[in-house]
Design an enzyme around this catalytic site. Sequence first.
Site, PDB file in Angstrom:
ATOM      1  NE  ARG A 195      49.291 -21.579  32.294  1.00 41.34           N
ATOM      2  CZ  ARG A 195      49.734 -20.487  31.657  1.00 41.34           C
ATOM      3  NH1 ARG A 195      48.937 -19.832  30.854  1.00 41.34           N
ATOM      4  NH2 ARG A 195      50.968 -20.071  31.821  1.00 41.34           N
ATOM      5  CB  CYS A 202      54.272 -24.091  25.866  1.00 36.47           C
ATOM      6  SG  CYS A 202      54.161 -22.391  26.422  1.00 36.47           S
ATOM      7  CG  ASN A 213      57.350 -25.255  22.239  1.00 39.21           C
ATOM      8  OD1 ASN A 213      58.512 -25.144  22.644  1.00 39.21           O
ATOM      9  ND2 ASN A 213      56.388 -24.473  22.675  1.00 39.21           N
ATOM     10  NE  ARG A 273      65.272 -22.847  29.917  1.00 38.26           N
ATOM     11  CZ  ARG A 273      66.499 -23.113  30.368  1.00 38.26           C
ATOM     12  NH1 ARG A 273      66.958 -24.348  30.359  1.00 38.26           N
ATOM     13  NH2 ARG A 273      67.280 -22.154  30.841  1.00 38.26           N
ATOM     14  CE  LYS A 295      57.083 -21.112  21.660  1.00 36.81           C
ATOM     15  NZ  LYS A 295      58.052 -21.223  22.738  1.00 36.81           N
TER      16      LYS A 295
HETATM   17  N1  LIG Z   1      54.390 -19.619  29.581  1.00 34.26           N
HETATM   18  C1  LIG Z   1      55.433 -19.970  28.868  1.00 34.26           C
HETATM   19  O1  LIG Z   1      56.345 -20.660  29.335  1.00 34.26           O
HETATM   20  C2  LIG Z   1      55.558 -19.517  27.432  1.00 34.26           C
HETATM   21  C3  LIG Z   1      56.805 -19.622  26.791  1.00 34.26           C
HETATM   22  C4  LIG Z   1      56.910 -19.211  25.470  1.00 34.26           C
HETATM   23  C5  LIG Z   1      55.788 -18.736  24.787  1.00 34.26           C
HETATM   24  N2  LIG Z   1      54.598 -18.675  25.439  1.00 34.26           N
HETATM   25  C6  LIG Z   1      53.438 -18.149  24.692  1.00 34.26           C
HETATM   26  O2  LIG Z   1      53.224 -16.806  25.114  1.00 34.26           O
HETATM   27  C7  LIG Z   1      51.821 -16.519  25.151  1.00 34.26           C
HETATM   28  C8  LIG Z   1      51.430 -16.083  26.554  1.00 34.26           C
HETATM   29  O3  LIG Z   1      51.662 -17.151  27.437  1.00 34.26           O
HETATM   30  P1  LIG Z   1      51.547 -16.951  29.015  1.00 34.26           P
HETATM   31  O4  LIG Z   1      51.928 -18.232  29.638  1.00 34.26           O
HETATM   32  O5  LIG Z   1      52.236 -15.701  29.411  1.00 34.26           O
HETATM   33  O6  LIG Z   1      49.964 -16.737  29.146  1.00 34.26           O
HETATM   34  P2  LIG Z   1      49.176 -16.251  30.432  1.00 34.26           P
HETATM   35  O7  LIG Z   1      47.812 -16.813  30.296  1.00 34.26           O
HETATM   36  O8  LIG Z   1      49.965 -16.533  31.668  1.00 34.26           O
HETATM   37  O9  LIG Z   1      49.131 -14.673  30.285  1.00 34.26           O
HETATM   38  C9  LIG Z   1      48.317 -13.992  29.400  1.00 34.26           C
HETATM   39  C10 LIG Z   1      47.839 -12.739  30.124  1.00 34.26           C
HETATM   40  O10 LIG Z   1      47.215 -11.881  29.192  1.00 34.26           O
HETATM   41  C11 LIG Z   1      46.098 -11.282  29.831  1.00 34.26           C
HETATM   42  N3  LIG Z   1      45.183 -10.788  28.795  1.00 34.26           N
HETATM   43  C12 LIG Z   1      44.353 -11.477  27.990  1.00 34.26           C
HETATM   44  N4  LIG Z   1      43.687 -10.644  27.164  1.00 34.26           N
HETATM   45  C13 LIG Z   1      44.121  -9.395  27.444  1.00 34.26           C
HETATM   46  C14 LIG Z   1      43.816  -8.102  26.940  1.00 34.26           C
HETATM   47  N5  LIG Z   1      42.893  -7.931  25.984  1.00 34.26           N
HETATM   48  N6  LIG Z   1      44.448  -7.036  27.465  1.00 34.26           N
HETATM   49  C15 LIG Z   1      45.347  -7.189  28.444  1.00 34.26           C
HETATM   50  N7  LIG Z   1      45.679  -8.399  28.985  1.00 34.26           N
HETATM   51  C16 LIG Z   1      45.074  -9.470  28.480  1.00 34.26           C
HETATM   52  C17 LIG Z   1      45.527 -12.391  30.693  1.00 34.26           C
HETATM   53  O11 LIG Z   1      44.685 -11.920  31.715  1.00 34.26           O
HETATM   54  C18 LIG Z   1      46.817 -13.028  31.227  1.00 34.26           C
HETATM   55  O12 LIG Z   1      47.249 -12.427  32.436  1.00 34.26           O
HETATM   56  C19 LIG Z   1      51.113 -17.784  24.669  1.00 34.26           C
HETATM   57  O13 LIG Z   1      50.898 -17.693  23.296  1.00 34.26           O
HETATM   58  C20 LIG Z   1      52.137 -18.875  24.962  1.00 34.26           C
HETATM   59  O14 LIG Z   1      51.996 -19.986  24.114  1.00 34.26           O
HETATM   60  C21 LIG Z   1      54.453 -19.035  26.735  1.00 34.26           C
END
Ligand SMILES: NC(=O)c1ccc[n+]([C@@H]2O[C@H](COP(=O)([O-])OP(=O)(O)OC[C@H]3O[C@@H](n4cnc5c(N)ncnc54)[C@H](O)[C@@H]3O)[C@@H](O)[C@H]2O)c1
Length: 440
Positions: free
Chosen positions: A337, A270, A218, A161, A214
């Site tokens: 977001r 999410c 959610n 979270r 997952k």
């Molecule tokens: N944020 C949350 O609380 C959370 C919790 C559980 C699951 N998730 C899942 O995890 C995943 C990531 O979420 P997030 O919030 O960390 O996303 P985010 O957008 O914060 O981070 C993704 C990162 O990946 C980088 N990126 C994209 N393409 C790339 C590449 N080809 N090479 C290297 N870096 C690259 C982006 O620049 C960005 O910094 C999603 O699928 C989301 O649903 C998120």
Amino acid sequence: MSGPLVGVNICVIGGGFVGLVTAAGFAQFGHKVVCLENDSARLAELQAGRVPFFERDLEELIRNNMHCNRLSFSKDLEEAVDGQEAIFITVGTPPSSSGRADLGALHEVIEVLSRSVQTGQIIVLKSTVPIGTASRVKEILASNGYGDRTVPVVNNPEFLREGTAVYDFFHPQRIVIGGDSPDAIEYVKHIYRLGMTHPVPIVVTNNATAEMIKYASNVFLATKIGFVNELAGLCDQVGVNVLEVAHAMGLDPRIGPDFLNPGPGWGGSCLPKDISEFIGQGQSHGVQLHIARAVVEANHRQFESVVDKVRKLVGELDGKQIGVLGLSFKAGTSDMRGSPTIPIISMLLEAGATIKAFDPAASREAAQLLPMIEITPQASDVAPDSDCIVILTEWPEFQLLDWWSMAERMRHRNLVDCRNLLSPEVAHHYGFKYLSTGQV
Ligand SMILES: NC(=O)c1ccc[n+]([C@@H]2O[C@H](COP(=O)([O-])OP(=O)(O)OC[C@H]3O[C@@H](n4cnc5c(N)ncnc54)[C@H](O)[C@@H]3O)[C@@H](O)[C@H]2O)c1
């Protein structure tokens, strides 16, 4: 392929919320981790030991592990995957214009990996991906000569979270590992076990089930919040305190106390995108997901109900000045977001109000996303000449504000408390006309 007794070499692709916590957490376990980030500005910040968003304890964890040479950051994917034992993919899967998950970033990564992956490496999908994604990744790899025996693909969805992400990484309630290769699953288990200081349930399953776990989790959480929000609306009308009701409900282990706090509506990076993808998956398989659809609709109604409450206190919104406390989607994060604050503020603006808003962590994000409002440096700055203050995010420091002086500087003492940070008694003590979310 046997489980490591010592730290292994891991590559984490994506330096966002999930990627950074995962990379720093694994490094803290004793693994040697390189985290890939393709956004140059973000990469430069990370290489300097700075986290480009607010997440408690994360920067310190990253700096400590960089200092011990267990964590580094890079941009070159092909070079970085060389010699790694496991490759965790954590790139974003944001909603596309159709509402379905945009897998563009994941496909880009798989495209590169299908050229550069080495036999024996494990690919771990940590991003939230639609059911069937691992199967398709396996097909792409197979068409490049890598079967599941040579390069296994495992799903390991993330449940952290934002706001408590570092704590959650080290204290997970469960770890889900899905795949077809028992050796690869065992290896991923060991990666976690090396650093876990307490027993954690590990759910081992196939890829598609891990993907569904997952989404189902959610969507269920959104449903639970949606329920308590509607309950609060009814409590408002019948003079019952929703907090007492929720407390008593939560004592039943079949229900549980979490996610029973009413608010302005659920949001974040999410829940909205995952419920939208879930509905889309139902549609493409001819399954009507009535509950999920109703939860989305009820959530929009919840945003509108906040605006209705402001209107009830101030009358017509045209020409009114509204002070907003809280812009991030929840306390403890700068992430905006999918924040409910965005549609609520947009509705207030559309009705002719002007907005002064404060958030302890999200001012930089808010300045980009809501350029039409004034972001104030201090919480107390939203009060002067306001016709109403609306508390949208549950930052605990809002409880400690000098509400006397806030009230004195307002044009009219109206307060809409979407997070029930104050009580009716306290608010009336300061002379506010007060509308809460289901408190009497
Ligand atoms: N944020 C949350 O609380 C959370 C919790 C559980 C699951 N998730 C899942 O995890 C995943 C990531 O979420 P997030 O919030 O960390 O996303 P985010 O957008 O914060 O981070 C993704 C990162 O990946 C980088 N990126 C994209 N393409 C790339 C590449 N080809 N090479 C290297 N870096 C690259 C982006 O620049 C960005 O910094 C999603 O699928 C989301 O649903 C998120």
